[in-house]
Scaffold this motif. Structure first.
Motif, PDB file in Angstrom:
ATOM      1  N   GLY A  96      33.780  33.149  49.091  1.00  0.00           N
ATOM      2  CA  GLY A  96      32.851  33.460  50.179  1.00  0.00           C
ATOM      3  C   GLY A  96      31.520  33.863  49.586  1.00  0.00           C
ATOM      4  O   GLY A  96      31.359  33.904  48.352  1.00  0.00           O
ATOM      5  N   PHE A  97      30.527  34.141  50.437  1.00  0.00           N
ATOM      6  CA  PHE A  97      29.205  34.488  49.913  1.00  0.00           C
ATOM      7  C   PHE A  97      29.251  35.841  49.230  1.00  0.00           C
ATOM      8  O   PHE A  97      29.720  36.820  49.801  1.00  0.00           O
ATOM      9  N   ARG A  98      28.754  35.856  48.010  1.00  0.00           N
ATOM     10  CA  ARG A  98      28.632  37.093  47.235  1.00  0.00           C
ATOM     11  C   ARG A  98      27.148  37.271  46.926  1.00  0.00           C
ATOM     12  O   ARG A  98      26.597  36.542  46.102  1.00  0.00           O
ATOM     13  N   ASP A  99      26.537  38.199  47.605  1.00  0.00           N
ATOM     14  CA  ASP A  99      25.111  38.441  47.385  1.00  0.00           C
ATOM     15  C   ASP A  99      24.948  39.584  46.391  1.00  0.00           C
ATOM     16  O   ASP A  99      25.103  40.747  46.752  1.00  0.00           O
ATOM     17  N   ALA A 100      24.623  39.218  45.165  1.00  0.00           N
ATOM     18  CA  ALA A 100      24.429  40.230  44.121  1.00  0.00           C
ATOM     19  C   ALA A 100      23.021  40.812  44.166  1.00  0.00           C
ATOM     20  O   ALA A 100      22.687  41.682  43.365  1.00  0.00           O
ATOM     21  N   GLY A 101      22.210  40.321  45.110  1.00  0.00           N
ATOM     22  CA  GLY A 101      20.834  40.799  45.165  1.00  0.00           C
ATOM     23  C   GLY A 101      20.142  40.552  43.841  1.00  0.00           C
ATOM     24  O   GLY A 101      20.417  39.580  43.146  1.00  0.00           O
ATOM     25  N   ASN A 102      19.266  41.465  43.486  1.00  0.00           N
ATOM     26  CA  ASN A 102      18.575  41.357  42.204  1.00  0.00           C
ATOM     27  C   ASN A 102      19.394  42.072  41.112  1.00  0.00           C
ATOM     28  O   ASN A 102      18.898  42.929  40.402  1.00  0.00           O
ATOM     29  N   GLY A 103      20.660  41.676  41.063  1.00  0.00           N
ATOM     30  CA  GLY A 103      21.535  42.298  40.069  1.00  0.00           C
ATOM     31  C   GLY A 103      22.027  43.677  40.474  1.00  0.00           C
ATOM     32  O   GLY A 103      22.583  44.405  39.666  1.00  0.00           O
ATOM     33  N   THR A 104      21.858  44.002  41.753  1.00  0.00           N
ATOM     34  CA  THR A 104      22.190  45.362  42.193  1.00  0.00           C
ATOM     35  C   THR A 104      23.584  45.470  42.789  1.00  0.00           C
ATOM     36  O   THR A 104      24.081  46.581  42.962  1.00  0.00           O
ATOM     37  N   ALA A 105      24.195  44.336  43.126  1.00  0.00           N
ATOM     38  CA  ALA A 105      25.519  44.384  43.771  1.00  0.00           C
ATOM     39  C   ALA A 105      26.443  43.375  43.101  1.00  0.00           C
ATOM     40  O   ALA A 105      26.861  42.393  43.701  1.00  0.00           O
ATOM     41  N   ILE A 106      26.763  43.617  41.855  1.00  0.00           N
ATOM     42  CA  ILE A 106      27.573  42.695  41.069  1.00  0.00           C
ATOM     43  C   ILE A 106      29.041  42.798  41.485  1.00  0.00           C
ATOM     44  O   ILE A 106      29.583  43.895  41.594  1.00  0.00           O
ATOM     45  N   THR A 107      29.653  41.641  41.752  1.00  0.00           N
ATOM     46  CA  THR A 107      31.076  41.594  42.097  1.00  0.00           C
ATOM     47  C   THR A 107      31.745  40.483  41.297  1.00  0.00           C
ATOM     48  O   THR A 107      31.054  39.627  40.730  1.00  0.00           O
TER      49      THR A 107
END
Ligand SMILES: *[C@@H]1O[C@H](CO)[C@@H](O)[C@H](O)[C@H]1NC(C)=O
Ligand SMILES: *[C@@H]1O[C@H](CO)[C@@H](O)[C@H](O)[C@H]1NC(C)=O
Ligand SMILES: *[C@@H]1O[C@H](CO)[C@@H](O)[C@H](O)[C@H]1NC(C)=O
Ligand SMILES: *[C@@H]1O[C@H](CO)[C@@H](O)[C@H](O)[C@H]1NC(C)=O
Ligand SMILES: *[C@@H]1O[C@H](CO)[C@@H](O)[C@H](O)[C@H]1NC(C)=O
Ligand SMILES: *[C@@H]1O[C@H](CO)[C@@H](O)[C@H](O)[C@H]1NC(C)=O
Ligand SMILES: *[C@@H]1O[C@H](CO)[C@@H](O)[C@H](O)[C@H]1NC(C)=O
Ligand SMILES: *[C@@H]1O[C@H](CO)[C@@H](O)[C@H](O)[C@H]1NC(C)=O
Ligand SMILES: *[C@@H]1O[C@H](CO)[C@@H](O)[C@H](O)[C@H]1NC(C)=O
Ligand SMILES: *[C@@H]1O[C@H](CO)[C@@H](O)[C@H](O)[C@H]1NC(C)=O
Length: 209
Positions: free
Chosen positions: A89-100
């Motif tokens: 599914g969509f994984r939005d890590a932002g600018n490296g701020t929400a790494i999954t």
């Protein structure tokens, strides 16, 4: 099937580590500045039963979705109902701020099975990769990428849209999320029960996300 409590108890016995099983990390979204072929780094890994492939979503808004060779930008399960493919599914890590991460254990039934995959947001520009490509087969990563660009892209392997999706992931204030297009199983939960013990801390971390 083992349960989450097994995972928890295994974590408690933290000294139990089976180092022989390998973990391969595919970084997703990092440094794709002008080249969607770099969404998955590396694009190709070879793993054996007991190994685990980890997708590490480090930048921007991407998916890791299993596909079939013939239909690179469509979830495998939609192309072929017998394949219960992985889909982050969509994984939005932002600018490296929400790494999954998404963990994909290589299960006995998947030995020597080639698992093609793509990123929903850059598939048509070449945002694709493969686990356990058959080196004797004519179905190559290059061919898969060409299929993706031909079927879902503009004909060019590179695109600045890959970069924009990585660096400004929250551009649109979209109303309805299109998550329904990638509703496939979040199969990490299905598969992690037989994953390598050496990566259990990572898996447990993913479960809390
Ligand atoms: C990003 O990728 C480019 C081209 O592959 C490379 O020259 C550059 O060093 C990379 N930058 C980082 C921070 O990894
Ligand atoms: C994009 O990256 C791939 C993988 O590193 C490389 O083979 C290809 O030459 C790059 N394309 C461009 C246009 O830089
Ligand atoms: C590797 O993983 C497989 C499958 O999960 C498991 O049965 C096996 O015991 C593991 N081997 C080692 C050495 O950890
Ligand atoms: C994922 O990438 C981040 C940022 O580079 C790194 O700190 C983290 O250790 C990586 N996770 C894994 C499982 O490799
Ligand atoms: C669907 O996938 C199965 C393996 O899971 C394969 O045996 C079968 O040939 C595939 N069907 C089509 C139409 O490609
Ligand atoms: C992302 O982080 C880098 C490094 O901290 C920073 O230079 C850049 O401006 C940030 N970009 C955005 C869009 O926030
Ligand atoms: C998987 O492929 C390798 C290399 O072709 C072969 O040696 C091995 O026997 C195969 N394993 C199974 C379970 O088919
Ligand atoms: C690729 O194109 C097919 C056919 O138009 C479409 O069903 C699919 O959703 C597209 N995939 C992506 C990732 O946009
Ligand atoms: C790999 O491809 C070759 C050539 O098509 C085929 O003979 C062989 O059976 C394939 N191996 C596996 C493990 O699918
Ligand atoms: C991620 O991308 C999808 C498809 O492009 C979009 O619908 C979704 O809103 C994006 N998520 C975020 C947080 O921007």
């Amino acid at each position: 099937m083992r349960t989450f409590s097994f995972v928890a108890s295994a974590l408690a016995a933290a000294s139990v580590v089976f180092a022989q099983n390998n973990t391969y990390v595919i970084t997703v979204g990092h440094n794709t500045t002008s080249n969607a072929s770099l969404v998955f780094q590396p694009q190709e890994v070879h793993a054996v039963v007991g190994d685990t492939v980890i997708f590490n979503f480090t930048l921007g808004n991407h998916t890791a979705t299993q596909a079939t060779f013939a239909e690179p930008c469509i979830p495998a399960h939609e192309a072929n109902i017998t394949i219960n493919g992985f889909n982050s599914g969509f994984r939005d890590a932002g600018n490296g701020t929400a790494i999954t991460i998404l963990s994909v254990p290589i299960l006995p039934q998947n030995v020597n099975t080639t698992m093609w995959f793509y990123d929903y947001n850059t598939c048509g520009e070449g945002g694709v990769g493969v686990i356990n490509a058959n080196d004797s087969s004519t179905q190559t990563l290059e061919g898969f990428e060409r299929n993706a660009v031909r079927l879902n892209g503009t004909g060019s392997l590179t695109s600045s849209s890959a970069a924009s999706s990585a660096t400004s992931p929250s551009g649109t204030s979209g109303s309805a999320s299109s998550s329904s297009t990638t509703t496939g199983k979040t199969s990490a939960a299905h598969h992690l029960v037989v994953g390598s013990l050496s990566v259990l801390p990572l898996i447990a971390a993913a479960l809390t996300l």
